[in-house]
Motif scaffolding. Structure first.
Motif, mmCIF file in Angstrom:
data_model
loop_
_atom_site.group_PDB
_atom_site.id
_atom_site.type_symbol
_atom_site.label_atom_id
_atom_site.label_comp_id
_atom_site.label_asym_id
_atom_site.label_seq_id
_atom_site.Cartn_x
_atom_site.Cartn_y
_atom_site.Cartn_z
ATOM 1 N N PRO A 17 0.820 -1.221 0.000
ATOM 2 C CA PRO A 17 0.000 0.000 0.000
ATOM 3 C C PRO A 17 0.850 1.267 0.000
ATOM 4 C CG PRO A 17 -0.798 -1.562 1.644
ATOM 5 C CD PRO A 17 0.502 -2.095 1.139
ATOM 6 N N ARG B 79 0.441 4.667 -2.313
ATOM 7 C CA ARG B 79 0.396 6.034 -1.769
ATOM 8 C C ARG B 79 1.474 6.906 -2.410
ATOM 9 N NH1 ARG B 79 0.220 3.340 3.379
ATOM 10 N NH2 ARG B 79 -1.904 3.232 4.233
ATOM 11 N N ALA C 194 -7.764 -6.038 0.076
ATOM 12 C CA ALA C 194 -8.333 -5.003 0.940
ATOM 13 C C ALA C 194 -7.298 -3.946 1.322
ATOM 14 C CB ALA C 194 -8.946 -5.638 2.186
ATOM 15 N N GLU C 195 -6.047 -4.343 1.492
ATOM 16 C CA GLU C 195 -4.988 -3.388 1.829
ATOM 17 C C GLU C 195 -4.849 -2.311 0.747
ATOM 18 O OE1 GLU C 195 -1.272 -5.281 2.523
ATOM 19 O OE2 GLU C 195 -1.994 -6.487 4.215
ATOM 20 N N ARG D 116 -7.265 -1.574 -1.598
ATOM 21 C CA ARG D 116 -8.533 -0.832 -1.660
ATOM 22 C C ARG D 116 -8.591 0.267 -0.599
ATOM 23 N NH1 ARG D 116 -12.392 -5.959 -2.064
ATOM 24 N NH2 ARG D 116 -12.440 -6.285 -4.329
ATOM 25 N N ALA D 117 -7.917 0.046 0.506
ATOM 26 C CA ALA D 117 -7.963 1.012 1.598
ATOM 27 C C ALA D 117 -7.225 2.305 1.274
ATOM 28 C CB ALA D 117 -7.385 0.393 2.868
ATOM 29 N N VAL D 118 -6.357 2.289 0.257
ATOM 30 C CA VAL D 118 -5.548 3.475 -0.027
ATOM 31 C C VAL D 118 -5.836 4.088 -1.398
ATOM 32 C CG1 VAL D 118 -3.694 2.735 1.522
ATOM 33 C CG2 VAL D 118 -3.598 2.105 -0.911
ATOM 34 N N THR D 119 -6.792 3.516 -2.159
ATOM 35 C CA THR D 119 -7.144 4.101 -3.448
ATOM 36 C C THR D 119 -8.598 3.792 -3.774
ATOM 37 O OG1 THR D 119 -6.629 4.191 -5.821
ATOM 38 C CG2 THR D 119 -6.315 2.077 -4.723
ATOM 39 N N HIS D 120 -9.220 4.708 -4.478
ATOM 40 C CA HIS D 120 -10.590 4.498 -4.945
ATOM 41 C C HIS D 120 -10.611 3.730 -6.259
ATOM 42 C CE1 HIS D 120 -9.289 7.946 -7.353
ATOM 43 N NE2 HIS D 120 -10.218 7.600 -8.216
#
Length: 304
Positions: free
Chosen positions: A58, A62, A98-99, A101-105
């Motif tokens: 992730p 970022r 999920a990791e 998905r948590a940092v990008t749309h």
């Protein structure tokens, strides 16, 4: 048809991008941005995908967001080989998705997932079923790597080769088919999961397996494929003839074309992992390939 253009392959892996020449990946982000804009100018409807990352990190996503690289792509992609190279278990696949998905749309594709038969073919057969169970429905694209074993006479595309020990030799055992084209135990299991599962199969310059691969993919019920057009290969004699033949052979599939690999004479260092001397040259290559093989046509939308 060409359904998407992927920008590079495993950029956060030193086998495919040299971190000594670009330790903050600023040059990579600049190259991706130039290529993304160039592709959009040629075909505004063609989805652009950030080259699949390996390891799944992730923090790298970022970093790409901060550098503006995510502004020019429509999806991101990940690669995972938990039974061969990664330090996590196959059952963790949903958590790994999920990791990200948590940092990008952006949608998250799995552009390479596979299991070698280095130890035993039974492991791969079990792994196909378990991977399908864990990933189908989790990602809009799941490309199993790969159809064929890498021929022993060739080299795996990795920087340190035999110095990597058994990690290097696993590259030669990732196929559902052996080098001679005979099926392994997992082939039948894979066919049970098509068309939900697609394939990733790299074709080398003037690859003798191309026509046979097409016949196998149709027989297996494969509808979508990831492959590559190498910027480095574009400088070989008759490169466009080979590219034309490859893309004609694959026209019945939904193809994600990966653009990657720096020509030795165009890099900051003479190696395919090097950042290019001029990122616009890579962008020009991407634009030329889109203009030739997906010229402004309407492409399948990236599923969100």
């Amino acid at each position: 048809m060409i359904e998407a253009a992927m920008l590079w392959n495993e950029p956060n892996n030193k086998s495919h991008w040299d971190p000594e020449l670009d330790p903050e990946w600023r040059l990579f982000a600049e190259m991706v941005s130039a290529a993304g804009h160039a592709i959009r100018a040629e075909n505004p409807s063609l989805p652009r995908v950030l080259g699949g990352i390996s390891p799944i990190d992730p923090g790298f996503i970022r970093r790409m967001e901060r550098a503006g690289a995510l502004d020019v792509v429509d999806a991101v992609a990940v690669h995972g080989f938990p039974l061969d190279w990664n330090l996590w278990q196959v059952h963790e696949w949903p958590a790994k998705i999920a990791e990200i998905r948590a940092v990008t749309h952006l949608p998250v594709w799995v552009s390479e997932v596979g299991i070698s038969t280095f130890g035993a073919e039974e492991v791969q057969r079990w792994g196909v079923d378990r991977t399908a169970e864990l990933l189908i429905g989790q990602a809009p694209r799941i490309h199993w790597y790969s159809l064929y074993d890498l021929p022993r006479e060739w080299e795996a595309t990795t920087r340190h080769r035999e110095a990597e020990g058994s990690s290097y030799y696993r590259h030669f055992h990732m196929g559902l088919l052996r080098q001679d084209g005979t099926p392994k135990l997992a082939l039948e299991a894979f066919a049970r999961h098509t068309p939900a599962l697609g394939l990733c199969q790299w074709f080398h310059y003037e690859d003798h397996r191309l026509d046979e691969a097409v016949a196998w993919m149709k027989r297996l019920g494969v509808t979508y494929l990831r492959t590559g057009l190498s910027w480095a290969d574009s400088f070989r004699p008759n490169a466009l003839d080979w590219f034309d033949r490859q893309m004609r052979a694959l026209e019945d599939f939904d193809v994600t074309v990966t653009f990657c690999f720096t020509p030795e004479h165009r890099g900051l260092a003479p190696h395919h992992t090097s950042p290019p001397q001029d990122p616009n040259e890579f962008a020009e290559f991407c634009a030329a390939m889109v203009r030739r093989y997906a010229p402004g046509r309407v492409s399948a939308a990236v599923h969100r």
